[in-house]
Design a protein around this motif. Structure first.
Motif, PDB file in Angstrom:
ATOM      1  N   ILE A 212     -66.884  22.826  22.815  1.00 47.33           N
ATOM      2  CA  ILE A 212     -66.898  24.101  23.549  1.00 47.33           C
ATOM      3  C   ILE A 212     -66.267  25.194  22.687  1.00 47.33           C
ATOM      4  O   ILE A 212     -66.815  26.291  22.537  1.00 47.33           O
ATOM      5  CB  ILE A 212     -66.111  23.962  24.880  1.00 47.33           C
ATOM      6  CG1 ILE A 212     -66.761  22.941  25.800  1.00 47.33           C
ATOM      7  CG2 ILE A 212     -65.963  25.308  25.558  1.00 47.33           C
ATOM      8  CD1 ILE A 212     -67.982  23.430  26.495  1.00 47.33           C
ATOM      9  N   ILE A 213     -65.095  24.875  22.089  1.00 42.89           N
ATOM     10  CA  ILE A 213     -64.393  25.888  21.296  1.00 42.89           C
ATOM     11  C   ILE A 213     -65.247  26.286  20.098  1.00 42.89           C
ATOM     12  O   ILE A 213     -65.442  27.473  19.818  1.00 42.89           O
ATOM     13  CB  ILE A 213     -63.017  25.346  20.845  1.00 42.89           C
ATOM     14  CG1 ILE A 213     -62.090  25.232  22.054  1.00 42.89           C
ATOM     15  CG2 ILE A 213     -62.400  26.236  19.783  1.00 42.89           C
ATOM     16  CD1 ILE A 213     -60.756  24.622  21.753  1.00 42.89           C
ATOM     17  N   THR A 214     -65.817  25.273  19.393  1.00 41.22           N
ATOM     18  CA  THR A 214     -66.663  25.590  18.241  1.00 41.22           C
ATOM     19  C   THR A 214     -67.812  26.502  18.658  1.00 41.22           C
ATOM     20  O   THR A 214     -68.129  27.477  17.982  1.00 41.22           O
ATOM     21  CB  THR A 214     -67.232  24.304  17.619  1.00 41.22           C
ATOM     22  OG1 THR A 214     -66.164  23.395  17.414  1.00 41.22           O
ATOM     23  CG2 THR A 214     -67.910  24.586  16.308  1.00 41.22           C
ATOM     24  N   SER A 215     -68.430  26.186  19.817  1.00 41.73           N
ATOM     25  CA  SER A 215     -69.604  26.955  20.226  1.00 41.73           C
ATOM     26  C   SER A 215     -69.247  28.419  20.479  1.00 41.73           C
ATOM     27  O   SER A 215     -70.048  29.312  20.199  1.00 41.73           O
ATOM     28  CB  SER A 215     -70.217  26.349  21.479  1.00 41.73           C
ATOM     29  OG  SER A 215     -69.366  26.564  22.576  1.00 41.73           O
ATOM     30  N   THR A 216     -68.015  28.689  20.980  1.00 45.26           N
ATOM     31  CA  THR A 216     -67.662  30.099  21.221  1.00 45.26           C
ATOM     32  C   THR A 216     -67.576  30.859  19.904  1.00 45.26           C
ATOM     33  O   THR A 216     -67.986  32.021  19.835  1.00 45.26           O
ATOM     34  CB  THR A 216     -66.329  30.234  21.975  1.00 45.26           C
ATOM     35  OG1 THR A 216     -65.300  29.621  21.216  1.00 45.26           O
ATOM     36  CG2 THR A 216     -66.397  29.635  23.351  1.00 45.26           C
ATOM     37  N   TYR A 217     -67.062  30.208  18.857  1.00 38.12           N
ATOM     38  CA  TYR A 217     -66.992  30.897  17.564  1.00 38.12           C
ATOM     39  C   TYR A 217     -68.383  31.119  16.993  1.00 38.12           C
ATOM     40  O   TYR A 217     -68.652  32.137  16.363  1.00 38.12           O
ATOM     41  CB  TYR A 217     -66.107  30.127  16.581  1.00 38.12           C
ATOM     42  CG  TYR A 217     -64.649  30.239  16.916  1.00 38.12           C
ATOM     43  CD1 TYR A 217     -63.906  31.343  16.516  1.00 38.12           C
ATOM     44  CD2 TYR A 217     -64.017  29.275  17.679  1.00 38.12           C
ATOM     45  CE1 TYR A 217     -62.585  31.471  16.855  1.00 38.12           C
ATOM     46  CE2 TYR A 217     -62.695  29.390  18.025  1.00 38.12           C
ATOM     47  CZ  TYR A 217     -61.979  30.485  17.610  1.00 38.12           C
ATOM     48  OH  TYR A 217     -60.671  30.610  17.958  1.00 38.12           O
ATOM     49  N   VAL A 218     -69.290  30.121  17.213  1.00 38.96           N
ATOM     50  CA  VAL A 218     -70.660  30.303  16.732  1.00 38.96           C
ATOM     51  C   VAL A 218     -71.288  31.503  17.438  1.00 38.96           C
ATOM     52  O   VAL A 218     -71.927  32.347  16.798  1.00 38.96           O
ATOM     53  CB  VAL A 218     -71.486  29.031  16.977  1.00 38.96           C
ATOM     54  CG1 VAL A 218     -72.951  29.272  16.642  1.00 38.96           C
ATOM     55  CG2 VAL A 218     -70.937  27.888  16.153  1.00 38.96           C
ATOM     56  N   LEU A 219     -71.105  31.590  18.768  1.00 41.82           N
ATOM     57  CA  LEU A 219     -71.659  32.724  19.505  1.00 41.82           C
ATOM     58  C   LEU A 219     -71.099  34.038  18.967  1.00 41.82           C
ATOM     59  O   LEU A 219     -71.831  35.012  18.781  1.00 41.82           O
ATOM     60  CB  LEU A 219     -71.320  32.606  20.995  1.00 41.82           C
ATOM     61  CG  LEU A 219     -72.188  31.663  21.809  1.00 41.82           C
ATOM     62  CD1 LEU A 219     -71.645  31.539  23.226  1.00 41.82           C
ATOM     63  CD2 LEU A 219     -73.617  32.175  21.846  1.00 41.82           C
ATOM     64  N   SER A 220     -69.781  34.046  18.723  1.00 42.32           N
ATOM     65  CA  SER A 220     -69.150  35.258  18.214  1.00 42.32           C
ATOM     66  C   SER A 220     -69.727  35.627  16.843  1.00 42.32           C
ATOM     67  O   SER A 220     -70.009  36.799  16.569  1.00 42.32           O
ATOM     68  CB  SER A 220     -67.640  35.034  18.159  1.00 42.32           C
ATOM     69  OG  SER A 220     -67.029  35.943  17.322  1.00 42.32           O
ATOM     70  N   GLY A 221     -69.948  34.606  15.984  1.00 47.77           N
ATOM     71  CA  GLY A 221     -70.534  34.872  14.667  1.00 47.77           C
ATOM     72  C   GLY A 221     -71.960  35.384  14.782  1.00 47.77           C
ATOM     73  O   GLY A 221     -72.348  36.342  14.105  1.00 47.77           O
ATOM     74  N   LEU A 222     -72.753  34.758  15.683  1.00 48.18           N
ATOM     75  CA  LEU A 222     -74.132  35.202  15.874  1.00 48.18           C
ATOM     76  C   LEU A 222     -74.161  36.657  16.348  1.00 48.18           C
ATOM     77  O   LEU A 222     -74.966  37.461  15.875  1.00 48.18           O
ATOM     78  CB  LEU A 222     -74.832  34.319  16.908  1.00 48.18           C
ATOM     79  CG  LEU A 222     -75.261  32.930  16.455  1.00 48.18           C
ATOM     80  CD1 LEU A 222     -75.768  32.118  17.637  1.00 48.18           C
ATOM     81  CD2 LEU A 222     -76.343  33.021  15.397  1.00 48.18           C
ATOM     82  N   SER A 223     -73.255  36.976  17.284  1.00 47.97           N
ATOM     83  CA  SER A 223     -73.259  38.344  17.815  1.00 47.97           C
ATOM     84  C   SER A 223     -72.880  39.330  16.718  1.00 47.97           C
ATOM     85  O   SER A 223     -73.437  40.432  16.643  1.00 47.97           O
ATOM     86  CB  SER A 223     -72.303  38.461  18.992  1.00 47.97           C
ATOM     87  OG  SER A 223     -70.981  38.362  18.556  1.00 47.97           O
ATOM     88  N   ALA A 224     -71.950  38.923  15.830  1.00 46.28           N
ATOM     89  CA  ALA A 224     -71.597  39.807  14.718  1.00 46.28           C
ATOM     90  C   ALA A 224     -72.798  39.980  13.802  1.00 46.28           C
ATOM     91  O   ALA A 224     -73.029  41.065  13.257  1.00 46.28           O
ATOM     92  CB  ALA A 224     -70.410  39.244  13.945  1.00 46.28           C
ATOM     93  N   GLY A 225     -73.599  38.910  13.648  1.00 46.77           N
ATOM     94  CA  GLY A 225     -74.814  39.007  12.851  1.00 46.77           C
ATOM     95  C   GLY A 225     -75.784  40.011  13.450  1.00 46.77           C
ATOM     96  O   GLY A 225     -76.333  40.875  12.752  1.00 46.77           O
ATOM     97  N   VAL A 226     -75.981  39.919  14.779  1.00 47.70           N
ATOM     98  CA  VAL A 226     -76.868  40.869  15.462  1.00 47.70           C
ATOM     99  C   VAL A 226     -76.339  42.287  15.279  1.00 47.70           C
ATOM    100  O   VAL A 226     -77.096  43.220  14.970  1.00 47.70           O
ATOM    101  CB  VAL A 226     -76.968  40.510  16.964  1.00 47.70           C
ATOM    102  CG1 VAL A 226     -77.743  41.589  17.716  1.00 47.70           C
ATOM    103  CG2 VAL A 226     -77.641  39.171  17.142  1.00 47.70           C
TER     104      VAL A 226
END
Lengths: 335, 333
Positions: A212-226
Motif C-alpha cells: 500500500i505504501i509503495t503504491s502511494t509513492y508510485v501514484l505520487s510519482g505518476l502524478s508528478a509525471g503528468v
C-alpha cells in the motif's frame, strides 16, 4: 446534507468565497470568469501532485521529490521527441512511466528497506533533478532556453480550450474525481487510511501495508509525471529546473486542505479547495499590484497559520493528557 | 548497551573511511587532488557547510528538523552585509547577524513547541518568509562592495592554516564534547531518543527544543557571515537549496532524522564529503552537471546500505542473545 460535508472543507469553501469577494473588490477584473478559469493553468501542476501527495501523507510518509520529477519528465519528453525523434505521444507516455518509476524507487526503499521517507525523497530530489541536468548536458541542449519546437498538437494539450474552458480545468476535475473515488470510495482507499492510523494493526488485519505504501509513492510519482508533461505543453519548452520551487506550494495545499502531516486523516477535496485558494491568492495579489516575489510571504504565513489553527484540538487534548498524568502521579515522584 | 555504543562508533568511523576512500580514489586518478593545498582548500570550502551541519545536528538530535537555515543564512548575510557596506563596524554586524538568526530560531522553536506545528512545516514556511523579507530589505538587489577588512577575515591565516578553519574545527570539537560528556548536552539526544521518557525524568523538553532551534538559527547566521566574507557579495539567491545539502550531509554523517542518534563530528565529516564531491568531479574531469545526480545517488546508497547493515547486526545480536539464553537454560537443566 450539510452534516455530511467535513467541517474543515466548509471552512475552506467559505475562505475561497471570501477571497473572491475581497480580490474582486480590489480589482473587478478578478470577477471575470475567463481570468479565473485561465489561472488554473498556473497551479494545475501543484494541484495534481498535491492530490496524490495527500495519499502519501495519509499513510504517514512524506514526498518532497515531486518538483524534481516534474523537471525530469519535462526533459524526458523534450529529449525523446525533439532529439531522439520519437512520436510525441509515445514520448509523453514514456515520460509518465519514468515519473512512476521514480515513485516506485522511492516507495520500495521506504516501504521495504524501511528508510525514513524524508531521507529517501530528499535523496530522490537531488538524484532526479540531477539526472534531468545530466540528460540535458549529454544531449547538448541549452540549459537556459530548454528544448523547444514542439508540435502544435502537444502545445494544445494544456493551452487548448473546449467549449471556451481551458483543458487544464478539465484535467483538474478529472484527476480530482479519480483521486476522490480511489481514496474515499474504494477498499484500497480505506487501506490507505488504516495504514496511516496504525500500521501494525493494519498489518495484523491482513493488509500488505508495504505494498500500500509503495503504491502511494508510485501514484505520487505518476502524478508528478503528468504535471511535468502538462507544464511542458503549457510553456512550450522542456527545462530541467521546472518544478524546482513547487515543494512549498504542494505541501501548503495538502496541509491547508486539512490533511494531518502525521498521517491518518485528510482528504483530496480539501487539498483541491486549498490548491484553488493558494492559486487564486497568487492571482489576486498579482492583480492587486503586489510584486511576484512578495507572494511567498503570504503563502508562507498561510502555511504556518493553517497548521497552527488545525493543530488546536490536538493541542487541547495534549494539555488535558499532561494535566491528568500529573494528577495520577501524586506528589511522591520528586522524593 | 555497550553494543549500541560500539555500533554508533562504527557509524562515524564508516563515514571517515568513506571520506578517506573518496580522496584516495580521486587521488589515484589525479594525484593533484591529495596535495596539502587542495585538502586545505576542501576544508575551507566546506566551512560553511560544517557550521550549518553542526547547528542542524542539535535540532535533528531532538527529533525535529530545520529547513529554514538557507533562508536565515541569506537574510542575516544580507542585513549585516548592508550594514557593513554603509560603514558599520564588523563587531556590530556580527552581532546583528547572530540576533537575526537567534530570533528566527526562537520563532521556529516556539511555533514547534507551543503551537505544536510540525517542525518540517514550520521551518518550511519560515524559509519562504525569510527569503521574501530578504528581497524586501535589499529591494531585490545584490549586496556588493563589502569592506576589504571584512573580506580579509576569511583569507587570514594562523601558522599557515586558515584562521576561520581553525576556529570552526576547534568549535566543532568543543561542541562534540559538550553534547557527549556534559549533562545538559546529553539532554538533546535524550529528547530525540525517547521524548516521553525525557519528560518523565524531568528534562525540560520544550525548553531544550527551543534551544536547539535557536542554536541552529545562530549557526545559520554565522554561516551567512562566512559566506559573505568568502564570496564578497550577497545575491538574492544566496544559500538557496543549501538546507537540503546540509540535511543530506548530516544524514551522510550518521545523524538520524528520527532523533537521538548522531554527532556533530559525523555531521561535519558528512559536510566535507558533500562539498568535496563537487571539487572531486572537477579533478576527475567530469562535467559539472553530474554533481547533483551523484550526490543524490550517494546519499540514497549510503543511507540504505547503512540501514541494512545496522538491521542485520541487530538481528544477529538478537539471535546470539537468544542462543546464549537457550544454552544457559539447557546447562542449568
Amino acid at each position: 446534507m450539510l452534516k455530511k460535508i467535513p467541517k474543515w472543507n466548509l471552512v475552506l469553501f467559505l475562505i475561497l468565497i471570501a477571497e473572491m469577494i475581497i480580490f474582486g473588490l480590489m480589482n473587478p477584473r478578478f470577477w471575470n470568469i475567463n481570468v479565473l478559469l485561465n489561472s488554473f493553468n498556473d497551479f494545475i501542476g501543484i494541484a495534481i501532485i498535491a492530490f496524490f501527495v495527500t495519499f502519501v501523507i495519509i499513510t504517514g510518509g512524506i514526498d518532497i521529490s515531486g518538483g524534481a520529477i516534474i523537471g525530469l519528465t519535462s526533459v524526458v519528453v523534450g529529449i525523446l521527441s525533439q532529439v531522439a525523434g520519437l512520436n510525441i505521444w509515445v514520448a509523453v507516455f514514456l515520460a509518465i512511466v519514468v515519473g512512476g518509476l521514480c515513485g516506485l524507487l522511492n516507495g520500495i526503499l521506504i516501504a521495504y528497506a524501511k528508510v525514513q521517507a524524508m531521507v529517501i525523497t530528499l535523496g530522490g530530489m537531488l538524484l532526479y533533478s540531477g539526472v534531468a541536468l545530466v540528460l540535458v548536458g549529454v544531449s547538448g541542449a541549452s540549459t537556459y532556453e530548454g528544448i523547444s519546437g514542439f508540435s502544435q498538437g502537444f502545445i494544445n494539450l494544456a493551452n487548448g480550450k473546449l467549449f471556451g474552458i481551458p483543458h487544464s480545468v478539465f484535467i483538474f476535475f478529472a484527476l480530482l474525481l479519480f483521486a476522490y473515488i480511489l481514496l474515499h470510495r474504494t477498499r484500497y482507499g480505506r487501506y490507505i487510511y488504516l495504514t496511516g492510523i496504525n500500521q501494525n494493526s493494519a498489518e495484523y488485519s491482513g493488509i500488505d501495508t508495504r505494498k500500500i505504501i509503495t503504491s502511494t509513492y508510485v501514484l505520487s510519482g505518476l502524478s508528478a509525471g503528468v504535471a511535468g508533461v502538462i507544464l511542458t505543453s503549457y510553456l512550450g519548452s522542456a527545462r530541467a529546473d521546472f518544478g524546482a520551487e513547487y515543494l512549498m506550494p504542494i505541501l501548503t495545499a495538502v496541509v491547508l486542505g486539512g490533511t494531518l502531516i502525521t498521517g491518518g486523516k485528510g482528504g483530496v477535496i480539501g487539498t483541491a479547495l486549498a490548491s484553488i485558494i493558494v492559486g487564486f491568492l497568487k492571482l489576486g495579489l498579482q492583480m492587486g499590484g503586489i510584486q511576484t516575489q512578495y507572494i511567498g510571504l503570504a503563502t508562507g504565513l498561510l502555511l504556518i497559520i493553517s497548521v497552527a489553527f488545525l493543530g488546536v484540538p490536538e493541542f487541547k487534548s495534549n494539555v488535558k493528557r499532561l494535566v491528568t498524568i500529573k494528577k495520577d502521579r501524586g506528589g511522591k515522584l520528586n522524593a | 548497551m555497550s553494543r549500541l555504543i560500539s555500533l554508533a562508533k562504527h557509524r562515524e568511523i564508516r563515514t571517515v573511511i568513506f571520506l578517506i576512500l573518496l580522496f584516495l580514489i580521486v587521488g589515484i586518478v589525479n594525484p593533484d587532488f591529495v596535495t596539502v593545498a587542495n585538502i586545505e582548500n576542501a576544508v575551507k570550502n566546506s566551512l560553511l557547510y560544517i557550521v550549518l551541519a553542526a547547528g542542524i545536528t542539535f535540532v535533528l538530535l531532538t527529533g525535529e528538523i530545520d529547513i529554514s537555515v538557507g533562508g536565515i543564512l541569506g537574510l542575516s548575510a544580507a542585513v549585516s552585509g548592508m550594514f557593513l557596506r554603509d560603514g558599520g563596524s564588523i563587531f556590530l554586524a556580527i552581532l546583528i547577524a547572530i540576533v537575526i538568526g537567534g530570533v528566527i530560531g526562537l520563532i521556529n522553536g516556539l511555533g514547534v513547541t507551543k503551537l505544536r506545528i510540525s517542525s518540517f512545516i514550520m521551518t518550511l514556511g519560515m524559509l519562504e518568509i525569510a527569503r521574501v523579507v530578504q528581497v524586501i530589505y535589499t529591494n531585490g538587489k545584490w549586496v556588493e562592495n563589502l569592506p576589504k577588512t571584512f573580506k580579509e577575515i576569511s583569507q587570514s591565516s594562523i601558522l599557515g592554516i586558515n584562521t576561520l578553519g581553525v576556529i570552526v574545527i576547534i568549535a566543532v570539537i568543543l561542541i562534540h564534547f559538550f553534547l557527549v560528556n556534559s549533562r545538559k548536552g546529553r539532554y538533546f539526544a535524550a529528547i530525540g531518543d525517547n521524548q516521553d521518557g525525557a519528560v518523565l525524568i524531568g528534562i525540560p523538553v520544550k525548553r531544550y527544543k527551543v534551544f536547539a532551534f535557536v542554536i541552529s538559527g545562530i549557526c545559520a547566521a554565522v554561516a551567512g557571515l562566512i559566506f559573505a566574507s568568502q564570496i564578497g557579495f550577497i545575491s538574492t539567491t544566496a544559500g538557496i537549496g543549501i538546507e537540503m545539502t546540509v540535511i543530506a550531509a548530516a544524514v551522510l554523517g550518521g545523524v538520524s532524522l528520527s532523533g537521538g542518534i548522531g554527532s556533530v563530528i559525523g555531521a561535519s565529516v558528512g559536510a566535507i564529503i558533500m562539498s568535496s564531491i563537487n571539487s572531486a568531479l572537477v579533478f576527475l574531469k567530469v562535467p559539472a552537471f553530474w554533481n547533483s545526480a551523484i550526490s543524490g545517488l550517494l546519499l540514497i546508497l549510503i543511507v540504505v546500505a547503512d540501514v541494512l547493515i545496522v538491521r542485520r547486526a541487530n538481528k544477529k545480536a538478537n539471535k546470539e542473545r537468544l542462543n546464549a539464553r537457550v544454552l544457559n537454560y539447557q546447562e542449568g537443566a
